[in-house]
Design a protein around this motif. Structure first.
Motif, PDB file in Angstrom:
ATOM      1  N   SER A  42       0.831  -1.199   0.000  1.00 36.29           N
ATOM      2  CA  SER A  42       0.000   0.000   0.000  1.00 36.29           C
ATOM      3  C   SER A  42       0.865   1.248   0.000  1.00 36.29           C
ATOM      4  CB  SER A  42      -0.917   0.014   1.227  1.00 36.29           C
ATOM      5  OG  SER A  42      -1.925  -0.968   1.119  1.00 36.29           O
ATOM      6  N   SER A  61      -3.017  13.862   0.110  1.00 35.02           N
ATOM      7  CA  SER A  61      -3.328  14.166  -1.282  1.00 35.02           C
ATOM      8  C   SER A  61      -2.183  14.965  -1.898  1.00 35.02           C
ATOM      9  CB  SER A  61      -4.619  14.982  -1.372  1.00 35.02           C
ATOM     10  OG  SER A  61      -5.715  14.225  -0.912  1.00 35.02           O
ATOM     11  N   SER A 100      -0.925   8.109  -6.424  1.00 36.68           N
ATOM     12  CA  SER A 100      -1.724   7.713  -7.588  1.00 36.68           C
ATOM     13  C   SER A 100      -0.911   7.814  -8.872  1.00 36.68           C
ATOM     14  CB  SER A 100      -2.980   8.589  -7.701  1.00 36.68           C
ATOM     15  OG  SER A 100      -3.893   8.295  -6.668  1.00 36.68           O
ATOM     16  N   GLN A 154     -10.645   4.690  -8.945  1.00 39.33           N
ATOM     17  CA  GLN A 154     -11.279   5.200  -7.732  1.00 39.33           C
ATOM     18  C   GLN A 154     -12.786   5.378  -7.900  1.00 39.33           C
ATOM     19  OE1 GLN A 154      -9.594   8.888  -6.390  1.00 39.33           O
ATOM     20  NE2 GLN A 154     -11.008   9.119  -4.701  1.00 39.33           N
ATOM     21  N   ASP A 157      -6.479   1.906  -7.167  1.00 43.45           N
ATOM     22  CA  ASP A 157      -6.349   3.340  -6.899  1.00 43.45           C
ATOM     23  C   ASP A 157      -7.543   3.820  -6.072  1.00 43.45           C
ATOM     24  OD1 ASP A 157      -5.678   5.975  -6.848  1.00 43.45           O
ATOM     25  OD2 ASP A 157      -5.996   6.348  -8.984  1.00 43.45           O
ATOM     26  N   GLU A 158      -7.377   3.856  -4.760  1.00 47.13           N
ATOM     27  CA  GLU A 158      -8.449   4.256  -3.846  1.00 47.13           C
ATOM     28  C   GLU A 158      -9.742   3.503  -4.189  1.00 47.13           C
ATOM     29  OE1 GLU A 158      -8.038   6.381  -1.367  1.00 47.13           O
ATOM     30  OE2 GLU A 158      -6.545   7.895  -1.886  1.00 47.13           O
ATOM     31  N   SER A 200     -12.841   4.486  -1.725  1.00 43.96           N
ATOM     32  CA  SER A 200     -13.022   5.822  -1.150  1.00 43.96           C
ATOM     33  C   SER A 200     -14.304   6.496  -1.622  1.00 43.96           C
ATOM     34  CB  SER A 200     -11.813   6.706  -1.487  1.00 43.96           C
ATOM     35  OG  SER A 200     -11.724   6.918  -2.881  1.00 43.96           O
ATOM     36  N   SER A 252      -1.755  -1.078  -3.801  1.00 50.72           N
ATOM     37  CA  SER A 252      -2.923  -0.350  -3.324  1.00 50.72           C
ATOM     38  C   SER A 252      -2.549   1.089  -3.009  1.00 50.72           C
ATOM     39  CB  SER A 252      -3.494  -1.036  -2.075  1.00 50.72           C
ATOM     40  OG  SER A 252      -4.530  -0.281  -1.496  1.00 50.72           O
ATOM     41  N   SER A 286      -3.964   4.472  -1.196  1.00 55.84           N
ATOM     42  CA  SER A 286      -5.017   4.857  -0.265  1.00 55.84           C
ATOM     43  C   SER A 286      -4.522   5.937   0.694  1.00 55.84           C
ATOM     44  CB  SER A 286      -5.510   3.645   0.532  1.00 55.84           C
ATOM     45  OG  SER A 286      -6.553   4.002   1.416  1.00 55.84           O
ATOM     46  N   HIS A 287      -5.472   6.738   1.178  1.00 58.25           N
ATOM     47  CA  HIS A 287      -5.171   7.677   2.258  1.00 58.25           C
ATOM     48  C   HIS A 287      -5.853   7.240   3.544  1.00 58.25           C
ATOM     49  CE1 HIS A 287      -9.148   8.996   0.873  1.00 58.25           C
ATOM     50  NE2 HIS A 287      -9.317   9.409   2.107  1.00 58.25           N
ATOM     51  N   ASP A 288      -6.644   6.172   3.465  1.00 53.32           N
ATOM     52  CA  ASP A 288      -7.414   5.672   4.610  1.00 53.32           C
ATOM     53  C   ASP A 288      -6.599   4.614   5.341  1.00 53.32           C
ATOM     54  OD1 ASP A 288      -9.202   4.329   6.332  1.00 53.32           O
ATOM     55  OD2 ASP A 288     -10.917   4.841   5.060  1.00 53.32           O
TER      56      ASP A 288
END
Length: 325
Positions: free
Chosen positions: A49, A54, A59, A103, A183-184, A187, A214, A216-218
């Motif tokens: 991951s 952002s 990405s 996404q 890609d996300e 989300s 993967s 992700s920002h989560d």
């Protein structure tokens, strides 16, 4: 997973710089260094991951590996062979083995095409199987991702967000890829269906041996599905390691900031870490030295002048770019 296993994918010093042009003659006056020297490996059957704020370049890294944006520099090897040296036929074969799940599960599906056409498109492009075999493959793919084959004549707008993402996953699976860039992937979905899609991806990995890159920002998603985690800041990886190592003992101050910023029901964990400045530097004018030094409470004069390399620390798989950790 044995540590001596040869990596499926090797990325070395990957760069993606977007030129900034100005004036009547549109001369280049600068560059957005979206990805600025990223290196990592991806083994068969694992999930790596990429996580960060952002604009950190995560990405763009995935899109560069897919060939959807052109790298400015660096090397990418697939099964030990450098992609840059591939001939046209080999590039097409590589693209069969690298797929992507986008996404937004609505804008990534053609609203004018029926679901059967969307899922069958990769098979048509690569001339795989007879028309009857392709139709059979569409039915099998829909079943595998939890959709009914009798829905194949429906259009994307007739499905929920989670179902649309299942369609996107089925399309990515059509060519039996070795690597899927996610890609996300959840989300844009309701929280109630995010876990269903994540569990589907994990089940597919277990059954098919797929490797995931993967994005992700989560952190909740990252912790759920990852084997290893790479933390990116301003186009570079500042920490990478096994998921358990990184979540239990983050070494880079930026990684710690991300962990502390995640929502928590425990009041002791709220705002336990603060930056010395909330002014996030721009990728067009990267600060000298460590790019995080303007926000880091540990920063010293050394951080302002010398950019720390990504160095191995306590565990064999754990590396961090920090002078003080």
């Amino acid at each position: 997973m044995p540590h001596d296993e040869a990596p499926l994918l090797e990325v070395q010093d990957l760069e993606v710089h977007f030129p900034i042009r100005a004036g009547v003659f549109k001369r280049q006056v600068g560059a957005v260094k979206a990805v600025d020297g990223v290196s990592f490996t991806l083994k068969r059957g694992e999930t790596l991951s990429l996580v960060g704020e952002s604009g950190c370049g995560k990405s763009t890294t995935g899109l560069a590996l897919m060939g959807l944006v052109k790298p400015t520099g660096g090397r990418v090897r697939f099964e030990g062979k450098e992609i840059e040296g591939f001939r046209r036929a080999a590039v097409k074969q590589y693209r069969r083995r690298m797929q992507i799940v986008f996404q937004d599960p609505f804008s990534s599906l053609n609203p004018r095409h029926k679901v059967r056409d969307i899922i069958r498109a990769p098979l048509d492009v690569h001339h795989i199987g007879t028309p009857a075999e392709r139709e059979q493959a569409v039915a099998e793919l829909m079943q595998r991702v939890g959709l009914r084959p009798d829905q194949a004549d429906n259009y994307a707008h007739q499905f929920s967000g989670g179902q649309r993402q299942r369609i996107g996953i089925a399309r990515a699976l059509a060519l039996k890829p070795d690597v899927i860039v996610c890609d996300e992937p959840v989300s844009a979905l309701d929280v109630s269906v995010q876990a269903q899609i994540l569990n589907l991806l994990m089940d597919l990995q277990r059954d098919l041996g797929i490797s995931y890159l993967s994005v992700s920002h989560d952190l909740g998603v990252v912790e759920h599905i990852s084997t290893r985690v790479a933390v990116m800041y301003l186009g570079r990886i500042v920490e990478i390691g096994e998921k358990t190592q990184l979540f239990e003992k983050p070494l880079h101050p930026y990684t710690e900031l991300l962990m502390r910023s995640a929502p928590s029901l425990d009041p002791r964990h709220r705002h336990a870490f603060s930056t010395s400045s909330d002014d996030i530097p721009s990728a067009t004018n990267r600060p000298s030295g460590c790019a995080f030094h303007k926000r880091c409470p540990l920063a010293t004069d050394l951080c302002r002048t010398d950019d720390p390399p990504l160095t191995r620390r306590e565990a064999a798989e754990h590396r961090v770019a920090c002078h003080h950790r």
